[in-house]
Design an enzyme around this catalytic site. Sequence first.
Site, PDB file in Angstrom:
ATOM      1  N   HIS A 310       0.856  -1.188   0.000  1.00 21.29           N
ATOM      2  CA  HIS A 310       0.000   0.000   0.000  1.00 21.29           C
ATOM      3  C   HIS A 310       0.889   1.234   0.000  1.00 21.29           C
ATOM      4  O   HIS A 310       1.933   1.235   0.641  1.00 21.29           O
ATOM      5  CB  HIS A 310      -0.903   0.010   1.243  1.00 21.29           C
ATOM      6  CG  HIS A 310      -2.037   0.972   1.141  1.00 21.29           C
ATOM      7  ND1 HIS A 310      -1.906   2.297   1.470  1.00 21.29           N
ATOM      8  CD2 HIS A 310      -3.311   0.806   0.706  1.00 21.29           C
ATOM      9  CE1 HIS A 310      -3.056   2.898   1.252  1.00 21.29           C
ATOM     10  NE2 HIS A 310      -3.921   2.020   0.789  1.00 21.29           N
ATOM     11  N   ASP A 370      -7.952  -5.352   0.303  1.00 17.09           N
ATOM     12  CA  ASP A 370      -8.485  -6.233  -0.738  1.00 17.09           C
ATOM     13  C   ASP A 370      -8.097  -7.695  -0.574  1.00 17.09           C
ATOM     14  O   ASP A 370      -8.627  -8.548  -1.275  1.00 17.09           O
ATOM     15  CB  ASP A 370      -8.001  -5.759  -2.116  1.00 17.09           C
ATOM     16  CG  ASP A 370      -8.636  -4.444  -2.479  1.00 17.09           C
ATOM     17  OD1 ASP A 370      -9.836  -4.288  -2.202  1.00 17.09           O
ATOM     18  OD2 ASP A 370      -7.942  -3.583  -3.025  1.00 17.09           O
TER      19      ASP A 370
HETATM   20  N1  ACO Z   1       4.079  -7.758  -4.786  1.00 22.04           N
HETATM   21  C1  ACO Z   1       5.417  -7.737  -4.994  1.00 22.04           C
HETATM   22  N2  ACO Z   1       6.176  -6.634  -4.853  1.00 22.04           N
HETATM   23  C2  ACO Z   1       5.571  -5.498  -4.510  1.00 22.04           C
HETATM   24  C3  ACO Z   1       4.172  -5.439  -4.293  1.00 22.04           C
HETATM   25  C4  ACO Z   1       3.417  -6.611  -4.437  1.00 22.04           C
HETATM   26  N3  ACO Z   1       2.103  -6.614  -4.246  1.00 22.04           N
HETATM   27  N4  ACO Z   1       3.835  -4.170  -3.956  1.00 22.04           N
HETATM   28  C5  ACO Z   1       4.962  -3.460  -3.974  1.00 22.04           C
HETATM   29  N5  ACO Z   1       6.012  -4.244  -4.302  1.00 22.04           N
HETATM   30  C6  ACO Z   1       7.441  -3.849  -4.371  1.00 22.04           C
HETATM   31  C7  ACO Z   1       7.715  -3.043  -5.627  1.00 22.04           C
HETATM   32  O1  ACO Z   1       8.120  -3.866  -6.696  1.00 22.04           O
HETATM   33  C8  ACO Z   1       8.800  -2.136  -5.143  1.00 22.04           C
HETATM   34  O2  ACO Z   1      10.006  -2.885  -5.090  1.00 22.04           O
HETATM   35  P1  ACO Z   1      11.444  -2.164  -5.393  1.00 22.04           P
HETATM   36  O3  ACO Z   1      11.616  -1.159  -4.292  1.00 22.04           O
HETATM   37  O4  ACO Z   1      12.412  -3.272  -5.358  1.00 22.04           O
HETATM   38  O5  ACO Z   1      11.296  -1.529  -6.751  1.00 22.04           O
HETATM   39  C9  ACO Z   1       8.426  -1.831  -3.707  1.00 22.04           C
HETATM   40  O6  ACO Z   1       7.664  -2.962  -3.279  1.00 22.04           O
HETATM   41  C10 ACO Z   1       7.583  -0.557  -3.545  1.00 22.04           C
HETATM   42  O7  ACO Z   1       6.457  -0.678  -4.394  1.00 22.04           O
HETATM   43  P2  ACO Z   1       5.848   0.509  -5.256  1.00 22.04           P
HETATM   44  O8  ACO Z   1       5.073  -0.054  -6.390  1.00 22.04           O
HETATM   45  O9  ACO Z   1       6.910   1.507  -5.548  1.00 22.04           O
HETATM   46  O10 ACO Z   1       4.851   1.126  -4.176  1.00 22.04           O
HETATM   47  P3  ACO Z   1       3.662   2.097  -4.469  1.00 22.04           P
HETATM   48  O11 ACO Z   1       3.374   2.792  -3.196  1.00 22.04           O
HETATM   49  O12 ACO Z   1       3.932   2.936  -5.680  1.00 22.04           O
HETATM   50  O13 ACO Z   1       2.465   1.092  -4.870  1.00 22.04           O
HETATM   51  C11 ACO Z   1       0.682  -0.450  -4.689  1.00 22.04           C
HETATM   52  C12 ACO Z   1       1.516   0.622  -3.972  1.00 22.04           C
HETATM   53  C13 ACO Z   1       0.226   0.048  -6.067  1.00 22.04           C
HETATM   54  C14 ACO Z   1      -0.573  -0.722  -3.863  1.00 22.04           C
HETATM   55  C15 ACO Z   1       1.520  -1.735  -4.829  1.00 22.04           C
HETATM   56  O14 ACO Z   1       1.908  -2.202  -3.558  1.00 22.04           O
HETATM   57  C16 ACO Z   1       0.790  -2.846  -5.599  1.00 22.04           C
HETATM   58  O15 ACO Z   1       0.814  -2.857  -6.825  1.00 22.04           O
HETATM   59  N6  ACO Z   1       0.126  -3.807  -4.867  1.00 22.04           N
HETATM   60  C17 ACO Z   1      -0.637  -4.833  -5.513  1.00 22.04           C
HETATM   61  C18 ACO Z   1      -1.972  -4.288  -5.989  1.00 22.04           C
HETATM   62  C19 ACO Z   1      -2.910  -4.011  -4.841  1.00 22.04           C
HETATM   63  O16 ACO Z   1      -3.114  -4.820  -3.956  1.00 22.04           O
HETATM   64  N7  ACO Z   1      -3.545  -2.823  -4.890  1.00 22.04           N
HETATM   65  C20 ACO Z   1      -4.551  -2.419  -3.906  1.00 22.04           C
HETATM   66  C21 ACO Z   1      -4.078  -1.247  -3.109  1.00 22.04           C
HETATM   67  S1  ACO Z   1      -5.184  -0.860  -1.835  1.00 22.04           S
HETATM   68  C22 ACO Z   1      -6.460  -0.097  -2.610  1.00 22.04           C
HETATM   69  O17 ACO Z   1      -6.354   0.624  -3.551  1.00 22.04           O
HETATM   70  C23 ACO Z   1      -7.797  -0.378  -2.093  1.00 22.04           C
END
Ligand code: ACO
Length: 435
Positions: A310, A370
Amino acid sequence: MLKKNTITLKDNSTGKEIELPILRPSEGTPTIDVRSLYRELGYFTYDPGFLSTASCRSSITFMDGENGILRYRGYSIEELAAKSTFLETCYLLMYGDLPNQDELKEFDVIITHHTILHEAFKRFYSGFRRDAHPMAIMVGVVGALSAFYQEENDVHDPNCRLISAHRLISKMPTIAAWSYRYAHGLPFMYPKNSLDYSSNFLYMMFATPAEDYTPDPVMVKALDLLLILHADHEQNASTSTVRLTGSSEANPFAAVAAGIASLWGPAHGGANEAVIRMLMDIIESGKDVQHYIDRAKDKTDRFRLMGFGHRVYKNYDPRARIIRKVCHDLLKNLGANNEYQQLFDLSVQLEEIALKDEYFISRNLYPNVDFYSGVILLAMGIPLNMFTVIFALARTVGWITHWDEMMQDPESRIGRPRQLYSGELTRKYVKLEKR
Ligand code: ACO
């Protein structure tokens, strides 16, 4: 001598210094007011994805991502989940305080009596292909509401804003249920005023004109809780979209339709659907959970553990904790060996492995709202492609409350971000025959 509550910024290339005010929130992270930066020093700030940018003042919802705290108007999400109803939570978000008994009764009457859609909407629905995604229908139908309420379209009039808010909260269950009914070739069910908000939605989803239908109270309670948990979440992507759209003084129906479009994406509200698809894929593949954990960690693979991570929570999402418990209890209620237990058990297994894994620990990746909500929705008989629709239904009150707050805020302006231009410098046009 430095003034209190300011920060000094020095441009090392010119030696010029400016003091920027530090704005103190009632709770949370202090915020540097950079509004004079361009005027004084001639710089913009660069912050893709708004990682460090507060786009507005707001008194609706407080989040502390480090400690996993969420409060609506000062009330903890745990307490609201345990003691409130969705309708009462809507009142709280919109009006700022919990209602007394008379206020709640009056609000209930208002919301109940705006649930019917104009008959012309039936033809609007039939213009969609039967296999249209219900979110596509939602975006269209909610946007179309603006064509039906043109008399109360003065966004600067508080009474017009209020009636629009009531209409949106009231009609969203009807719009959502009808998108499902249309896709399944089922007759549209009109709302029933004797039912409460969540029962009415289940009634419009699952009743038929041929038989009596009484919504299962266990399911009604679970749905009402899910709606409370999704009702608001401060400046997330869809809420910011509603604010940005509304900042041009667009009407609230258009602004909320834009919010629904933003919510649709799998990185936001589409994640609950994506979680279930992921769990089903894992079961179908017959591969072990570790294989998927490894894929999520592999940067050459686009697979992510859906329902994990998140932008703000760097701790367990408090909503996920509540939903996990409700999901567990609900499945127990359904009896042993129900078909959803396998999905729930798999989620628990994924969570346990991920939370011990260095990759997830070092990046503070925890289950979000979620991760467990989809299993509850499935157990209610809600099809996968309706999951995000239900999220939209719940979040409507948050969107419209933020929109109203923005419209009242004397500091709010049309949203107009700047950019760091990286394109060509001036070029001479070359005639087509000479290129
Ligand atoms: N699985 C694997 N790796 C992940 C995940 C995941 N679900 N989420 C983040 N990471 C990793 C990224 O690859 C990144 O790694 P790095 O630092 O080596 O590049 C690091 O964790 C940070 O992630 P970002 O994508 O930069 O974080 P951001 O804050 O931009 O994104 C997000 C947050 C979009 C929610 C992301 O965690 C994600 O895509 N999660 C899966 C989708 C999801 O569950 N979305 C629902 C969010 S809650 C809502 O809207 C109700």
